[in-house]
Design an enzyme around this catalytic site. Structure first.
Site, PDB file in Angstrom:
ATOM      1  N   LYS A  38       0.853  -1.207   0.000  1.00  0.00           N
ATOM      2  CA  LYS A  38       0.000   0.000   0.000  1.00  0.00           C
ATOM      3  C   LYS A  38       0.885   1.251   0.000  1.00  0.00           C
ATOM      4  O   LYS A  38       0.658   2.179  -0.782  1.00  0.00           O
ATOM      5  CB  LYS A  38      -0.887   0.008   1.245  1.00  0.00           C
ATOM      6  CG  LYS A  38      -1.561   1.349   1.533  1.00  0.00           C
ATOM      7  CD  LYS A  38      -2.415   1.326   2.768  1.00  0.00           C
ATOM      8  CE  LYS A  38      -1.679   1.573   4.036  1.00  0.00           C
ATOM      9  NZ  LYS A  38      -1.300   2.957   4.335  1.00  0.00           N
ATOM     10  N   ASN A  39       1.913   1.245   0.850  1.00  0.00           N
ATOM     11  CA  ASN A  39       2.706   2.464   1.036  1.00  0.00           C
ATOM     12  C   ASN A  39       3.719   2.710  -0.075  1.00  0.00           C
ATOM     13  O   ASN A  39       4.411   3.730  -0.053  1.00  0.00           O
ATOM     14  CB  ASN A  39       3.376   2.445   2.413  1.00  0.00           C
ATOM     15  CG  ASN A  39       2.336   2.615   3.509  1.00  0.00           C
ATOM     16  OD1 ASN A  39       1.186   2.956   3.243  1.00  0.00           O
ATOM     17  ND2 ASN A  39       2.717   2.337   4.739  1.00  0.00           N
TER      18      ASN A  39
ATOM     19  N   CYS B 257      -4.799   8.256   9.806  1.00  0.00           N
ATOM     20  CA  CYS B 257      -5.060   7.635  11.111  1.00  0.00           C
ATOM     21  C   CYS B 257      -4.969   8.694  12.218  1.00  0.00           C
ATOM     22  O   CYS B 257      -4.389   9.739  12.049  1.00  0.00           O
ATOM     23  CB  CYS B 257      -4.010   6.584  11.389  1.00  0.00           C
ATOM     24  SG  CYS B 257      -3.809   5.446  10.072  1.00  0.00           S
TER      25      CYS B 257
ATOM     26  N   ARG C 150       0.776  14.481  12.626  1.00  0.00           N
ATOM     27  CA  ARG C 150       1.208  14.266  11.235  1.00  0.00           C
ATOM     28  C   ARG C 150       1.252  15.563  10.430  1.00  0.00           C
ATOM     29  O   ARG C 150       0.546  15.746   9.441  1.00  0.00           O
ATOM     30  CB  ARG C 150       0.303  13.226  10.577  1.00  0.00           C
ATOM     31  CG  ARG C 150       0.240  11.957  11.423  1.00  0.00           C
ATOM     32  CD  ARG C 150      -0.471  10.840  10.760  1.00  0.00           C
ATOM     33  NE  ARG C 150       0.385  10.209   9.754  1.00  0.00           N
ATOM     34  CZ  ARG C 150      -0.030   9.152   9.053  1.00  0.00           C
ATOM     35  NH1 ARG C 150      -1.225   8.671   9.228  1.00  0.00           N
ATOM     36  NH2 ARG C 150       0.769   8.599   8.161  1.00  0.00           N
TER      37      ARG C 150
ATOM     38  N   ASP D 256       4.855   0.634  11.846  1.00  0.00           N
ATOM     39  CA  ASP D 256       3.596   0.037  11.380  1.00  0.00           C
ATOM     40  C   ASP D 256       3.410  -1.387  11.881  1.00  0.00           C
ATOM     41  O   ASP D 256       2.323  -1.932  11.791  1.00  0.00           O
ATOM     42  CB  ASP D 256       3.527   0.054   9.841  1.00  0.00           C
ATOM     43  CG  ASP D 256       3.386   1.469   9.332  1.00  0.00           C
ATOM     44  OD1 ASP D 256       3.580   1.680   8.123  1.00  0.00           O
ATOM     45  OD2 ASP D 256       3.104   2.367  10.143  1.00  0.00           O
TER      46      ASP D 256
ATOM     47  N   ARG E  10      -8.584  -0.478   4.884  1.00  0.00           N
ATOM     48  CA  ARG E  10      -7.784   0.546   4.188  1.00  0.00           C
ATOM     49  C   ARG E  10      -6.450  -0.050   3.766  1.00  0.00           C
ATOM     50  O   ARG E  10      -5.848   0.376   2.795  1.00  0.00           O
ATOM     51  CB  ARG E  10      -7.509   1.737   5.125  1.00  0.00           C
ATOM     52  CG  ARG E  10      -8.695   2.638   5.381  1.00  0.00           C
ATOM     53  CD  ARG E  10      -8.292   3.818   6.241  1.00  0.00           C
ATOM     54  NE  ARG E  10      -7.146   4.504   5.672  1.00  0.00           N
ATOM     55  CZ  ARG E  10      -6.319   5.274   6.382  1.00  0.00           C
ATOM     56  NH1 ARG E  10      -6.506   5.443   7.682  1.00  0.00           N
ATOM     57  NH2 ARG E  10      -5.293   5.873   5.805  1.00  0.00           N
TER      58      ARG E  10
END
Ligand code: EPZ
Length: 418
Positions: free
Chosen positions: A22-23, A118, A123, A306, A398
């Site tokens: 995903k990242n 999130c 952030r 993560d 997600r």
């Protein structure tokens, strides 16, 4: 709102193919704006975050085709001069801010709604903006929007106060078409950065040093279309290994890159797992019992933040006391409260969590607070006595495609309640 019902499961066994990261997919999708020509991306996971990014691309004028069966995305076309990024869509994900660098590079006028993401921390995007302004851009914020303007970006020397993944990616994309050379000092070294740079170089870019703290981007006049296969998701791989650990199972992971998993493998071995990697496969076998261990989250090649929540789940049923130090995000222990509902013995002291392992957890109703802590609740529930209901599973979806079906294929007792 859908939920997962998870029961104490037998030892997981069998093989699982790991999906694309995903990242890595999210910034590479954003980088397709750097050219009008067709970009073909393979191994793209059909996740909700990915679909939102692709929808935003369509809204701003790109032509997007996503074969969700084959995990292949085709993107082409120009962005509309008067494009508008939908604030509601971009507020759903953090990665929407990744459009800033490529749009600024192509149009000189990036109008980006404030991103979402999130609840794991504030952030900020100050490091992204520092890079853009050092390359000559003017920045203003207001009306829920960040506007970044430039009559032409120039290469610059940029020191990142923190090796931010997103800031490194955004600056690389802006610098790819800038006049002159940009040097990023104290850059992030995550594998996803290297994957983005590999794609930009396939488009005709000139990026050197990815995977190190010092990245040099020589701006080029134009970038062309390219094809690329997204690297496997190291966090998804780690999540499956943690699930095998708590159920006393043995699984084989296919389509992985061993060196991307090293920090995770070293810690799982400390917990007692027997892990063997060969080429693009890895077997992970649980030991009789889970040993306590300590971990500190750090930028790559340190232990990835993560994976922190999944390791807390493991430590909750280890034979002894473990300590986690979370150095990346200021609010990434939300899962502790949910695990305590299941009988875990966890104490939080600022950036540290002290976990005294208990004999077993017990099933109850818990809530996913964010993507990774939701996945960690599944890991805990697989080992907990009885049945656990996990609500707010949209967080989990997600970042994990069909995790119920894929864990189920390994013997996990998990079902989705629509
Ligand atoms: C990326 O987020 C990942 N997301 C995150 O994964 C991951 O946890 C994080 O990198 C760290 O590895 C994506 O790639 C889409 P950062 P990002 O910028 O880029 C501070 C998941 O679960 N910071 O490296 O937002 C920031 O506050 C998600 O898949 C600034 O201070 O992470 C944080 O404390 C969660 N100023 C730290 O740096 C900035 O301008 C790390 O943030 C930017 C960041």
């Amino acid at each position: 709102m859908s939920s997962f019902i998870v029961k104490k499961s037998p030892p997981l066994s069998g093989s699982i193919k790991i999906n694309g990261s995903k990242n890595s997919a999210l910034p590479i999708i954003a980088s397709s704006i750097l050219t009008d020509e067709e970009c073909i991306l393979e191994n793209v996971p059909p996740l909700s975050d990915v679909k939102i990014m692709l929808k935003i691309l369509e809204d701003i004028g790109k032509t997007v085709k996503f074969d969700e069966e084959k995990h292949i995305v085709k993107i082409s076309g120009e962005i509309l001069p008067d494009y508008e990024i939908d604030a509601e869509k971009s507020s759903k994900i953090r990665a929407s801010f990744m459009f800033a660098g490529p749009i600024l590079a192509r149009t000189g006028n990036a109008r980006i709604p404030f991103p979402g993401g999130c609840s794991i921390g504030l952030r900020p995007v100050d490091l992204h903006l520092k890079g853009f302004s050092l390359m000559g851009a003017e920045i203003s914020t207001g009306h829920g929007m960040t506007v970044i303007k430039s009559s032409g970006l120039s290469g610059s020397f940029i020191y990142l106060d923190f090796p931010s993944v997103g800031a490194t990616e955004n600056i690389i994309m802006a610098a790819a078409l800038a006049k002159g050379t940009t040097v990023i000092e104290n850059a992030a070294e995550e594998p996803e950065i290297s994957d983005l740079c590999a794609f930009i170089n396939k488009m005709g870019g000139c990026v050197k040093g990815s995977g190190t703290k010092n990245i040099v981007i020589k701006g080029v006049k134009k970038l062309h279309g390219a094809s690329h296969s997204i690297i496997p998701d190291r966090i998804e791989a780690g999540t499956f290994m943690a699930a095998a650990a708590v159920t006393g199972g043995k699984i084989t992971l296919e389509n992985i890159v061993p060196q991307h998993l090293q920090p995770i493998v070293f810690k799982l071995r400390e917990a007692g797992m027997n892990i063997e990697g060969f080429k693009n496969k890895m077997t992970a076998e649980a030991s009789e019992e889970i040993f306590p261990f300590n971990l500190k989250t750090m930028p790559f090649p340190g232990f990835p933040t993560d994976m922190q929540s999944m390791m807390m789940s493991l430590m909750s049923v280890a034979k002894g006391t473990s300590i986690i130090t979370e150095t990346i995000f200021e609010n990434r222990f939300m899962n502790a409260l949910e695990l305590k509902k299941m009988g875990a013995d966890i104490r939080i002291e600022s950036r540290c969590a002290i976990i005294n392992g208990v004999k077993n957890l017990t099933g109850t109703s818990v809530k996913a607070c964010d993507l990774r802590s939701g996945a960690a609740l599944i890991v805990s529930a697989l080992a907990a006595e009885g049945e656990t209901e996990i609500t707010d599973i949209y967080h989990i979806e997600r970042g994990y495609f069909e995790i119920d079906k894929r864990l189920g294929s390994l013997g996990a007792l998990i079902k989705k309640i629509p």
